[in-house]
Design an enzyme around this catalytic site. Sequence first.
Site, mmCIF file in Angstrom:
data_model
loop_
_atom_site.group_PDB
_atom_site.id
_atom_site.type_symbol
_atom_site.label_atom_id
_atom_site.label_comp_id
_atom_site.label_asym_id
_atom_site.label_seq_id
_atom_site.Cartn_x
_atom_site.Cartn_y
_atom_site.Cartn_z
ATOM 1 N N ILE A 128 13.720 -62.147 20.084
ATOM 2 C CA ILE A 128 12.848 -60.979 19.897
ATOM 3 C C ILE A 128 13.579 -59.954 19.033
ATOM 4 O O ILE A 128 12.983 -59.310 18.169
ATOM 5 C CB ILE A 128 12.475 -60.358 21.265
ATOM 6 C CG1 ILE A 128 11.540 -61.293 22.036
ATOM 7 C CG2 ILE A 128 11.846 -58.990 21.084
ATOM 8 C CD1 ILE A 128 11.063 -60.769 23.368
ATOM 9 N N CYS A 187 0.816 -1.219 0.000
ATOM 10 C CA CYS A 187 0.000 0.000 0.000
ATOM 11 C C CYS A 187 0.855 1.277 0.000
ATOM 12 O O CYS A 187 0.324 2.392 -0.037
ATOM 13 C CB CYS A 187 -0.912 0.003 1.220
ATOM 14 S SG CYS A 187 0.033 -0.141 2.761
ATOM 15 N N PHE A 214 22.820 -55.642 23.373
ATOM 16 C CA PHE A 214 23.852 -55.992 24.353
ATOM 17 C C PHE A 214 24.091 -57.495 24.296
ATOM 18 O O PHE A 214 23.135 -58.267 24.174
ATOM 19 C CB PHE A 214 23.395 -55.617 25.771
ATOM 20 C CG PHE A 214 23.481 -54.144 26.043
ATOM 21 C CD1 PHE A 214 24.533 -53.617 26.773
ATOM 22 C CD2 PHE A 214 22.509 -53.287 25.558
ATOM 23 C CE1 PHE A 214 24.620 -52.262 27.017
ATOM 24 C CE2 PHE A 214 22.589 -51.925 25.797
ATOM 25 C CZ PHE A 214 23.647 -51.410 26.535
ATOM 26 N N ASP A 253 16.306 -67.494 26.809
ATOM 27 C CA ASP A 253 16.510 -68.099 25.488
ATOM 28 C C ASP A 253 15.614 -69.302 25.226
ATOM 29 O O ASP A 253 15.574 -69.815 24.123
ATOM 30 C CB ASP A 253 17.971 -68.596 25.365
ATOM 31 C CG ASP A 253 18.970 -67.457 25.505
ATOM 32 O OD1 ASP A 253 18.628 -66.349 25.083
ATOM 33 O OD2 ASP A 253 20.072 -67.698 26.041
#
Length: 401
Positions: free
Chosen positions: A306, A154, A324, A278
């Site tokens: 797993i 503007c 681990f 296991d």
Amino acid sequence: MMKILLKVSGSIAAFKAAALASKLVQNGFEVQTVMTESAKDFIGAGTFEGLTGKRVATDLFEDGHRMEHIWLARWAELTLFYPASADSIAKLAQGRASDLASTLFLAHDFKSPYWISPAMNPTMFSHPAVQANLLKLKEYGAVVLTPDRGRMACGEYGDGRLIEPEALLSQLLEYKNLRRSQGRVLVTAGGTFDPIDSVRGITNTSTGETGVKLAETLSERGFAVTLLLSKTATVTLPKLDGIEVHRFTTYQDLDRALKHELETHDFLACVHAAAVGDFDAELASESGKISSREAVTLTLKPRGKILSRLKEYSKNKALKLISFKLTVGEWDEARLHSEYSMSDLVIQNDLSRIQKGGAQHEAQIYLRSSQGFTLLNQPKTKVDIFETVVKVLSEAAAAEV
Ligand SMILES: Cc1cc2nc3c(=O)[nH]c(=O)nc-3n(C[C@H](O)[C@H](O)[C@H](O)COP(=O)(O)O)c2cc1C
């Protein structure tokens, strides 16, 4: 890919939203555009569709998309109103639900950020009505970005100019980095307890200490940590504020919990420090149960690891897996390739090199690359092991950005 809901309203600066959308897509963001009716007077929806590869949403009542006023709010990891006109700001501040952009604001729960980038003539911007509306939006939890100062369309000079796309992109990249560096990590700790009958079971000597201490370290370093901790773990839990903890007992419990967590949330990494049994124990006795008057035979059948299923469970297919391996006496590096091919980092330690309750905790840490496993380092203490894990995960978080 971080999901941005880009709302565009009727401002002369709406063309800058197209430049921003383009930059966001180039920088790996997923962008869904929502336009107000007035915005379409300034720029075509086709521009955004072409730039983002997604249909532009405008109409609350569009056939087949009538629930978008809720779904898009849930979908977004960050909502950005750019440019936000005085009129749209007023609608949000009043809690109106008269179009898709305003209704989506009411469906926003502020669990993800809502950024508002105003653009208007300086006199409009300094008007007490606009300032009061912006204040209200801040109180609701929105972040109101300070517009630039400069020459306007503007001809006036002052505050209210829309922030430039490049500057906003930098802010968004910074936010993304910050958020990613605090990525989610799932940690397992403690040993499984697998029942033989209703009162007896097989477990192991894991205390859960390594996993819990590592969870604390990761939390302190800005990661969002979920800890799956065995009920048999004897470790004391002194500083678990901010860590989400779920307990498990059996192998099956742990498997289910891992599946649920990894499928539901976008984890950067899983640190699998739990000592998982296991074997499946199969009981054979004449009476079919254990009695002190007869001999029983317990057959221990090896079962699947797993670990090998975790990447399959994971929603984030680039999940980093840290495992681990505790050995007793012998360690053959060939096992890395046969048993740990899914792991990105393997921490191997031998019982004889661990001083129970003491500082000494020697380990060998192997890192997997496209060339296979290489020995990364050989820390002497648990703290050194944790530092390596933090470093590897921080690098992984940075690489995801
Ligand atoms: C040429 C032109 C430029 C405009 N630029 C702005 C602007 O930059 N900021 C603003 O708040 N309103 C501006 N308006 C007014 C809005 O377009 C108008 O208030 C509209 O109702 C906004 O609707 P929305 O917020 O639903 O998009 C402009 C209007 C015209 C005709």
